[in-house]
Design a protein around this motif. Structure first.
Motif, PDB file in Angstrom:
ATOM      1  N   GLY A 297       0.833  -1.192   0.000  1.00 37.48           N
ATOM      2  CA  GLY A 297       0.000   0.000   0.000  1.00 37.48           C
ATOM      3  C   GLY A 297       0.871   1.246   0.000  1.00 37.48           C
ATOM      4  N   VAL A 298       0.228   2.385   0.051  1.00 35.39           N
ATOM      5  CA  VAL A 298       0.958   3.660   0.123  1.00 35.39           C
ATOM      6  C   VAL A 298       1.269   3.936   1.584  1.00 35.39           C
ATOM      7  CG1 VAL A 298       0.884   6.121  -0.365  1.00 35.39           C
ATOM      8  CG2 VAL A 298      -0.193   4.510  -1.947  1.00 35.39           C
ATOM      9  N   ARG A 299       2.555   4.109   1.872  1.00 32.18           N
ATOM     10  CA  ARG A 299       2.976   4.338   3.244  1.00 32.18           C
ATOM     11  C   ARG A 299       3.619   5.717   3.378  1.00 32.18           C
ATOM     12  NH1 ARG A 299       5.222  -1.751   4.888  1.00 32.18           N
ATOM     13  NH2 ARG A 299       3.152  -2.546   5.472  1.00 32.18           N
ATOM     14  N   MET A 300       3.322   6.366   4.504  1.00 33.25           N
ATOM     15  CA  MET A 300       3.772   7.741   4.719  1.00 33.25           C
ATOM     16  C   MET A 300       4.322   7.909   6.125  1.00 33.25           C
ATOM     17  SD  MET A 300       0.420   9.373   2.957  1.00 33.25           S
ATOM     18  CE  MET A 300      -0.482   7.888   3.413  1.00 33.25           C
ATOM     19  N   LEU A 301       5.199   8.875   6.241  1.00 28.56           N
ATOM     20  CA  LEU A 301       5.794   9.214   7.539  1.00 28.56           C
ATOM     21  C   LEU A 301       5.882  10.734   7.654  1.00 28.56           C
ATOM     22  CD1 LEU A 301       7.527   8.656  10.151  1.00 28.56           C
ATOM     23  CD2 LEU A 301       9.523   8.690   8.639  1.00 28.56           C
ATOM     24  N   VAL A 302       5.435  11.247   8.781  1.00 28.39           N
ATOM     25  CA  VAL A 302       5.660  12.646   9.145  1.00 28.39           C
ATOM     26  C   VAL A 302       6.168  12.647  10.573  1.00 28.39           C
ATOM     27  CG1 VAL A 302       4.604  14.878   9.639  1.00 28.39           C
ATOM     28  CG2 VAL A 302       3.987  13.654   7.561  1.00 28.39           C
ATOM     29  N   GLY A 303       7.269  13.353  10.817  1.00 27.80           N
ATOM     30  CA  GLY A 303       7.850  13.337  12.152  1.00 27.80           C
ATOM     31  C   GLY A 303       8.613  14.599  12.457  1.00 27.80           C
ATOM     32  N   ASP A 304       9.054  14.693  13.701  1.00 27.37           N
ATOM     33  CA  ASP A 304       9.764  15.875  14.178  1.00 27.37           C
ATOM     34  C   ASP A 304      10.803  15.424  15.199  1.00 27.37           C
ATOM     35  OD1 ASP A 304      10.641  18.344  14.932  1.00 27.37           O
ATOM     36  OD2 ASP A 304       8.751  19.018  15.808  1.00 27.37           O
ATOM     37  N   VAL A 305      12.074  15.597  14.839  1.00 25.60           N
ATOM     38  CA  VAL A 305      13.166  15.259  15.744  1.00 25.60           C
ATOM     39  C   VAL A 305      13.400  16.418  16.699  1.00 25.60           C
ATOM     40  CG1 VAL A 305      15.627  14.715  15.896  1.00 25.60           C
ATOM     41  CG2 VAL A 305      14.243  13.751  14.049  1.00 25.60           C
ATOM     42  N   ARG A 306      13.579  16.128  17.959  1.00 27.28           N
ATOM     43  CA  ARG A 306      13.857  17.176  18.934  1.00 27.28           C
ATOM     44  C   ARG A 306      15.207  17.792  18.636  1.00 27.28           C
ATOM     45  NH1 ARG A 306      12.285  18.928  23.976  1.00 27.28           N
ATOM     46  NH2 ARG A 306      13.917  19.723  25.317  1.00 27.28           N
ATOM     47  N   GLY A 307      15.251  19.125  18.621  1.00 26.84           N
ATOM     48  CA  GLY A 307      16.502  19.822  18.365  1.00 26.84           C
ATOM     49  C   GLY A 307      16.508  20.475  16.996  1.00 26.84           C
ATOM     50  N   LYS A 308      17.617  21.163  16.703  1.00 22.34           N
ATOM     51  CA  LYS A 308      17.775  21.895  15.450  1.00 22.34           C
ATOM     52  C   LYS A 308      19.162  21.629  14.876  1.00 22.34           C
ATOM     53  CE  LYS A 308      13.819  24.169  15.628  1.00 22.34           C
ATOM     54  NZ  LYS A 308      12.764  23.986  14.613  1.00 22.34           N
ATOM     55  N   GLY A 309      19.375  22.146  13.677  1.00 18.95           N
ATOM     56  CA  GLY A 309      20.700  22.124  13.076  1.00 18.95           C
ATOM     57  C   GLY A 309      21.107  20.762  12.561  1.00 18.95           C
ATOM     58  N   LEU A 310      22.436  20.574  12.437  1.00 16.12           N
ATOM     59  CA  LEU A 310      22.971  19.368  11.821  1.00 16.12           C
ATOM     60  C   LEU A 310      22.683  18.116  12.636  1.00 16.12           C
ATOM     61  CD1 LEU A 310      26.394  20.710  10.506  1.00 16.12           C
ATOM     62  CD2 LEU A 310      24.328  20.208   9.194  1.00 16.12           C
ATOM     63  N   THR A 311      22.668  18.232  13.962  1.00 15.00           N
ATOM     64  CA  THR A 311      22.372  17.059  14.794  1.00 15.00           C
ATOM     65  C   THR A 311      20.980  16.516  14.498  1.00 15.00           C
ATOM     66  OG1 THR A 311      23.811  17.885  16.554  1.00 15.00           O
ATOM     67  CG2 THR A 311      22.193  16.214  17.152  1.00 15.00           C
ATOM     68  N   ALA A 312      19.992  17.415  14.412  1.00 15.84           N
ATOM     69  CA  ALA A 312      18.641  16.984  14.080  1.00 15.84           C
ATOM     70  C   ALA A 312      18.578  16.434  12.665  1.00 15.84           C
ATOM     71  CB  ALA A 312      17.668  18.158  14.241  1.00 15.84           C
ATOM     72  N   THR A 313      19.331  17.044  11.739  1.00 22.87           N
ATOM     73  CA  THR A 313      19.318  16.577  10.362  1.00 22.87           C
ATOM     74  C   THR A 313      19.890  15.166  10.255  1.00 22.87           C
ATOM     75  OG1 THR A 313      19.578  18.860   9.601  1.00 22.87           O
ATOM     76  CG2 THR A 313      20.046  17.122   8.010  1.00 22.87           C
ATOM     77  N   GLU A 314      20.910  14.856  11.045  1.00 21.26           N
ATOM     78  CA  GLU A 314      21.458  13.499  11.046  1.00 21.26           C
ATOM     79  C   GLU A 314      20.408  12.486  11.505  1.00 21.26           C
ATOM     80  OE1 GLU A 314      25.009  13.327  13.310  1.00 21.26           O
ATOM     81  OE2 GLU A 314      26.132  14.636  11.976  1.00 21.26           O
TER      82      GLU A 314
END
Length: 370
Positions: free
Chosen positions: A160-177
């Motif tokens: 089926g069609v699967r989706m993800l929406v999320g939010d990592v705590r923090g900002k900047g490169l650490t959150a991007t990793e």
């Protein structure tokens, strides 16, 4: 409520303010006794122009200010010291203008790099997946800060069609990793795992494993809220989802009725070991003409001048949109207006539309909104 002036109005104001100081200095010099010194007004004109106007306009204001002081020697008493002071300040304004321009170039370059990184880590989902139409938006709270912890993904899989929406705590490169880790795990698990709860479990394991093996992922703050959604192949289409501490999805029905898809409370990804147990799977119908809105807390926690949070169900109830792009355009415009033009947090939005198949009757018209 805070308002933001259009860029055209801002540019006009920036150009006029230095001229106003220059004119004020001329008028006061004409109508005040000779001993009164008004050098500050002439110096203010090029200094105000330097950080906001071009090099040519800054030079023009400097030349006008210096010329006005020099010309005063013919109809008014003006010392040579006053003329030299304005001339030196005008040259200094040109130096400031070059410094600001160089800084702006560096900021623009950094912004372009940040945007490229954001697009590489969080690519745009396909416009279509199976029978569904999909659209996404990423809106940064700060103009020059495009890297954050918000994410979205959508894939058409054998399950089926699967989706993800999320939010990592923090900002900047650490959150991007951490975002890169979760999206990589989602792409792999979405294709291979048969059940949506197993996809969520794979995300949990990936984040815990990465957090344990890499110092940049903080052991205390290295967690993420997320909602993992699956729309089965049907028909009739149905929604199955796992919510790990994330704001609830909004289902906008074919009749315009908006409601939250509630779920039992669960800990965010990365904190599952604090309360071990099976993933809780929730279900909902997804009839033709419906739209599903997934979002991060940058939307639900957006506040206006009196502190009222933005409620997507209240704002969308009774409204109809022809597709997911139009839905997201309306939501972004509405939440920015609600906040007075400035967001406090980044937000990621993903909208999924189940269009009415050809030959089927159109859904009922939306209810009138009071």
């Amino acid at each position: 409520m805070r308002t933001t002036a259009p860029w055209g109005v801002r540019a006009w104001v920036r150009a006029v303010v230095p001229a106003a100081f220059l004119l004020m200095g001329l008028l006061l010099d004409l109508f005040t006794p000779p001993p009164v010194t008004l050098t500050a007004f002439y110096c203010a004109a090029p200094l105000l122009a330097a950080p906001v106007l071009s090099f040519r306009l800054t030079a023009l204001y400097g030349a006008l200010a210096t010329g006005a002081v020099v010309a005063q020697t013919y109809w008014h008493v003006s010392s040579a010291f006053k003329s030299s002071t304005v001339a030196v300040i005008s040259v200094l304004a040109l130096v400031i203008n070059r410094i600001v321009a160089h800084r702006d170039q560096r900021v623009a370059s950094a912004t372009n790099v940040a945007e490229a990184v954001q697009r590489a880590v969080v690519p745009e989902p396909p416009g279509r997946a199976g029978a569904l139409r999909i659209s996404a938006r990423y809106r940064a709270a700060q103009r020059h800060a495009l890297i954050g912890g918000d994410m979205y993904a959508a894939r058409e899989t054998p399950h089926g069609v699967r989706m993800l929406v999320g939010d990592v705590r923090g900002k900047g490169l650490t959150a991007t990793e951490a975002v890169a880790v979760l999206l990589g795990a989602f792409r792999e698990a979405a294709e291979s795992e048969r059940r949506i709860e197993e996809v969520a479990a794979r995300l949990e394991k990936a984040l815990v494993r990465e957090r344990a093996g890499r110092a940049p992922l903080d052991p205390v703050e290295g967690f993420a809220t997320a909602v993992v959604v699956e729309v089965d192949e049907g028909p009739p289409l149905g929604i199955r989802f796992v919510n790990r501490g994330h704001p609830p999805p909004v289902l906008l029905g074919p009749d315009g009725e908006a409601r939250y898809l509630a779920a039992e409370p669960a800990l965010p990804l990365g904190l599952g070991d604090l309360l071990p147990g099976p993933e809780r799977v929730e279900r909902a119908r997804f009839p033709p003409g419906s739209q599903l809105l997934l979002y991060t807390d940058g939307l639900s926690e957006a506040r206006n001048a009196v502190g009222t949070f933005y409620d997507p169900v209240v704002r969308l109830d009774g409204r109809a949109f022809p597709g997911p792009t139009e839905l997201l355009d309306a939501v972004v415009t509405d939440v920015v207006a609600h906040c007075g033009g400035a967001l406090d947090d980044d937000m990621a939005l993903l909208a999924v539309h189940h269009p009415v198949p050809d030959g089927h009757p159109a859904p009922r018209a939306p209810r009138a909104t009071p």
